[in-house]
Design a protein around this motif. Structure first.
Motif, PDB file in Angstrom:
ATOM      1  N   VAL A  97       1.005  -0.621   0.424  1.00 36.25           N
ATOM      2  CA  VAL A  97      -0.072   0.094   0.221  1.00 36.25           C
ATOM      3  C   VAL A  97       1.093   0.990  -0.083  1.00 36.25           C
ATOM      4  O   VAL A  97       0.737   2.022  -0.322  1.00 36.25           O
ATOM      5  CB  VAL A  97      -0.748  -0.005   1.446  1.00 36.25           C
ATOM      6  CG1 VAL A  97      -1.763   1.606   1.282  1.00 36.25           C
ATOM      7  CG2 VAL A  97      -2.259  -0.481   1.370  1.00 36.25           C
ATOM      8  N   VAL A  98       2.062   1.035   1.012  1.00 27.99           N
ATOM      9  CA  VAL A  98       2.950   2.177   0.740  1.00 27.99           C
ATOM     10  C   VAL A  98       3.449   2.546  -0.630  1.00 27.99           C
ATOM     11  O   VAL A  98       3.704   3.476  -1.010  1.00 27.99           O
ATOM     12  CB  VAL A  98       3.802   2.248   1.996  1.00 27.99           C
ATOM     13  CG1 VAL A  98       4.969   3.470   2.006  1.00 27.99           C
ATOM     14  CG2 VAL A  98       2.786   2.515   3.016  1.00 27.99           C
ATOM     15  N   GLN A  99       3.798   1.759  -1.054  1.00 24.46           N
ATOM     16  CA  GLN A  99       4.794   1.354  -2.433  1.00 24.46           C
ATOM     17  C   GLN A  99       3.312   2.162  -3.286  1.00 24.46           C
ATOM     18  O   GLN A  99       4.338   3.161  -4.705  1.00 24.46           O
ATOM     19  CB  GLN A  99       4.867   0.006  -2.743  1.00 24.46           C
ATOM     20  CG  GLN A  99       6.407  -0.361  -2.282  1.00 24.46           C
ATOM     21  CD  GLN A  99       6.648  -2.102  -2.415  1.00 24.46           C
ATOM     22  OE1 GLN A  99       5.645  -1.847  -3.394  1.00 24.46           O
ATOM     23  NE2 GLN A  99       7.732  -3.092  -2.549  1.00 24.46           N
ATOM     24  N   ILE A 100       2.602   1.881  -3.366  1.00 23.79           N
ATOM     25  CA  ILE A 100       1.119   2.812  -4.174  1.00 23.79           C
ATOM     26  C   ILE A 100       0.794   3.869  -3.639  1.00 23.79           C
ATOM     27  O   ILE A 100       0.769   4.726  -4.460  1.00 23.79           O
ATOM     28  CB  ILE A 100       0.651   1.447  -4.578  1.00 23.79           C
ATOM     29  CG1 ILE A 100       0.642   0.199  -5.609  1.00 23.79           C
ATOM     30  CG2 ILE A 100      -0.812   2.004  -5.777  1.00 23.79           C
ATOM     31  CD1 ILE A 100      -0.157  -0.752  -5.065  1.00 23.79           C
ATOM     32  N   ALA A 101       0.590   3.997  -2.845  1.00 26.75           N
ATOM     33  CA  ALA A 101       0.082   4.955  -2.199  1.00 26.75           C
ATOM     34  C   ALA A 101       0.222   6.417  -1.933  1.00 26.75           C
ATOM     35  O   ALA A 101       0.361   7.295  -2.950  1.00 26.75           O
ATOM     36  CB  ALA A 101      -1.105   4.875  -1.155  1.00 26.75           C
ATOM     37  N   VAL A 102       2.053   6.863  -1.529  1.00 31.79           N
ATOM     38  CA  VAL A 102       2.607   7.789  -1.497  1.00 31.79           C
ATOM     39  C   VAL A 102       2.921   8.150  -2.760  1.00 31.79           C
ATOM     40  O   VAL A 102       2.883   8.996  -2.978  1.00 31.79           O
ATOM     41  CB  VAL A 102       4.217   7.265  -0.835  1.00 31.79           C
ATOM     42  CG1 VAL A 102       4.856   8.087  -0.137  1.00 31.79           C
ATOM     43  CG2 VAL A 102       3.645   6.091   1.215  1.00 31.79           C
ATOM     44  N   PRO A 103       3.682   6.688  -4.114  1.00 31.09           N
ATOM     45  CA  PRO A 103       3.416   8.053  -4.591  1.00 31.09           C
ATOM     46  C   PRO A 103       2.212   8.525  -5.269  1.00 31.09           C
ATOM     47  O   PRO A 103       2.757   9.989  -6.381  1.00 31.09           O
ATOM     48  CB  PRO A 103       4.371   6.917  -5.984  1.00 31.09           C
ATOM     49  CG  PRO A 103       4.876   6.115  -4.763  1.00 31.09           C
ATOM     50  CD  PRO A 103       3.607   6.421  -3.877  1.00 31.09           C
ATOM     51  N   LEU A 104       0.758   7.921  -5.356  1.00 34.45           N
ATOM     52  CA  LEU A 104       0.284   8.703  -5.621  1.00 34.45           C
ATOM     53  C   LEU A 104      -0.719   9.900  -5.400  1.00 34.45           C
ATOM     54  O   LEU A 104      -0.611  10.906  -5.857  1.00 34.45           O
ATOM     55  CB  LEU A 104      -1.316   7.770  -5.565  1.00 34.45           C
ATOM     56  CG  LEU A 104      -1.452   6.494  -6.851  1.00 34.45           C
ATOM     57  CD1 LEU A 104      -2.640   6.156  -6.045  1.00 34.45           C
ATOM     58  CD2 LEU A 104      -1.297   7.287  -8.153  1.00 34.45           C
ATOM     59  N   ALA A 105       0.595  10.174  -3.642  1.00 31.68           N
ATOM     60  CA  ALA A 105      -0.519  11.422  -3.390  1.00 31.68           C
ATOM     61  C   ALA A 105       1.176  12.185  -3.165  1.00 31.68           C
ATOM     62  O   ALA A 105       0.200  13.229  -3.699  1.00 31.68           O
ATOM     63  CB  ALA A 105      -0.142  10.536  -1.316  1.00 31.68           C
ATOM     64  N   VAL A 106       2.179  11.973  -3.387  1.00 32.02           N
ATOM     65  CA  VAL A 106       2.786  13.166  -4.023  1.00 32.02           C
ATOM     66  C   VAL A 106       2.206  13.701  -5.533  1.00 32.02           C
ATOM     67  O   VAL A 106       2.368  15.036  -5.590  1.00 32.02           O
ATOM     68  CB  VAL A 106       4.312  12.093  -4.288  1.00 32.02           C
ATOM     69  CG1 VAL A 106       5.362  13.226  -5.223  1.00 32.02           C
ATOM     70  CG2 VAL A 106       4.578  11.984  -2.636  1.00 32.02           C
ATOM     71  N   VAL A 107       2.262  12.910  -6.575  1.00 28.17           N
ATOM     72  CA  VAL A 107       1.233  13.181  -8.265  1.00 28.17           C
ATOM     73  C   VAL A 107       0.670  13.931  -7.470  1.00 28.17           C
ATOM     74  O   VAL A 107       0.208  14.869  -8.265  1.00 28.17           O
ATOM     75  CB  VAL A 107       1.063  11.809  -8.979  1.00 28.17           C
ATOM     76  CG1 VAL A 107       0.733  12.384  -9.332  1.00 28.17           C
ATOM     77  CG2 VAL A 107       3.457  11.375  -8.977  1.00 28.17           C
ATOM     78  N   ALA A 108      -0.932  13.702  -6.940  1.00 27.96           N
ATOM     79  CA  ALA A 108      -2.284  14.297  -6.400  1.00 27.96           C
ATOM     80  C   ALA A 108      -1.485  15.591  -5.612  1.00 27.96           C
ATOM     81  O   ALA A 108      -1.403  16.817  -6.478  1.00 27.96           O
ATOM     82  CB  ALA A 108      -2.553  13.515  -5.710  1.00 27.96           C
ATOM     83  N   TYR A 109      -0.439  15.932  -5.159  1.00 23.46           N
ATOM     84  CA  TYR A 109      -0.250  16.917  -4.158  1.00 23.46           C
ATOM     85  C   TYR A 109       0.213  18.003  -5.503  1.00 23.46           C
ATOM     86  O   TYR A 109       0.681  19.486  -5.196  1.00 23.46           O
ATOM     87  CB  TYR A 109       0.329  17.062  -3.083  1.00 23.46           C
ATOM     88  CG  TYR A 109       1.447  17.829  -2.538  1.00 23.46           C
ATOM     89  CD1 TYR A 109       0.523  18.868  -2.056  1.00 23.46           C
ATOM     90  CD2 TYR A 109       2.592  18.468  -2.569  1.00 23.46           C
ATOM     91  CE1 TYR A 109       0.800  19.505  -1.083  1.00 23.46           C
ATOM     92  CE2 TYR A 109       3.059  19.581  -1.552  1.00 23.46           C
ATOM     93  CZ  TYR A 109       2.218  19.944  -1.188  1.00 23.46           C
ATOM     94  OH  TYR A 109       2.945  21.292  -1.257  1.00 23.46           O
ATOM     95  N   LYS A 110       1.042  18.023  -5.988  1.00 20.36           N
ATOM     96  CA  LYS A 110       2.149  18.542  -7.148  1.00 20.36           C
ATOM     97  C   LYS A 110       1.276  18.354  -7.792  1.00 20.36           C
ATOM     98  O   LYS A 110       1.565  19.929  -8.504  1.00 20.36           O
ATOM     99  CB  LYS A 110       3.112  17.416  -7.634  1.00 20.36           C
ATOM    100  CG  LYS A 110       4.307  16.913  -6.951  1.00 20.36           C
ATOM    101  CD  LYS A 110       5.241  18.261  -7.329  1.00 20.36           C
ATOM    102  CE  LYS A 110       6.409  18.254  -5.642  1.00 20.36           C
ATOM    103  NZ  LYS A 110       6.932  19.014  -5.698  1.00 20.36           N
ATOM    104  N   VAL A 111       0.092  18.141  -8.298  1.00 23.33           N
ATOM    105  CA  VAL A 111      -1.224  18.452  -8.975  1.00 23.33           C
ATOM    106  C   VAL A 111      -1.760  20.221  -8.959  1.00 23.33           C
ATOM    107  O   VAL A 111      -1.970  20.208 -10.028  1.00 23.33           O
ATOM    108  CB  VAL A 111      -2.157  16.918  -9.447  1.00 23.33           C
ATOM    109  CG1 VAL A 111      -3.597  17.918 -10.535  1.00 23.33           C
ATOM    110  CG2 VAL A 111      -1.223  16.433 -10.637  1.00 23.33           C
TER     111      VAL A 111
END
Length: 101
Positions: A70-84
């Motif tokens: 979950v961390v491997q998938i969710a953390v990068p998605l959260a970072v991308v969402a924050y940057k957007v």
């Protein structure tokens, strides 16, 4: 600005500030009475103990593998969402808040 206007504005500001400290202290006291963490913890101690035991049980029996995935998938998605979000907010500021969403 005329000196009389300046004095009137200063008087209004002073009147608006009058008593703010007392109201803040009163609000602080009310919040401290209502949001007493110690009493809340005492009231909910059994639930907290059971919750800790459940979490310990899950961690002990294999959740780390699932959690790691979950961390491997969710953390990068959260970072991308924050940057957007940051870039969208910056773009809206440049457009003066009139950008279409």
């Amino acid at each position: 600005m005329k000196p009389t206007e300046k004095k009137q504005i200063e008087a209004e500001i002073e009147r608006a500030r009058d008593g703010v400290g007392d109201r803040i202290d009163e609000l602080d006291a009310q919040l401290r009475r209502k949001l007493d963490v110690g009493s809340m913890a005492r009231e909910h101690a059994p639930q907290l103990v059971v919750g800790g035991a459940v979490v310990g049980f899950l961690v002990g029996f294999g959740v780390p593998k699932v959690l790691k995935r979950v961390v491997q998938i969710a953390v990068p998605l959260a970072v991308v969402a924050y940057k957007v979000k940051v870039s969208r907010d910056a773009r809206e500021e440049v457009a003066g808040g009139y950008a279409e969403v």
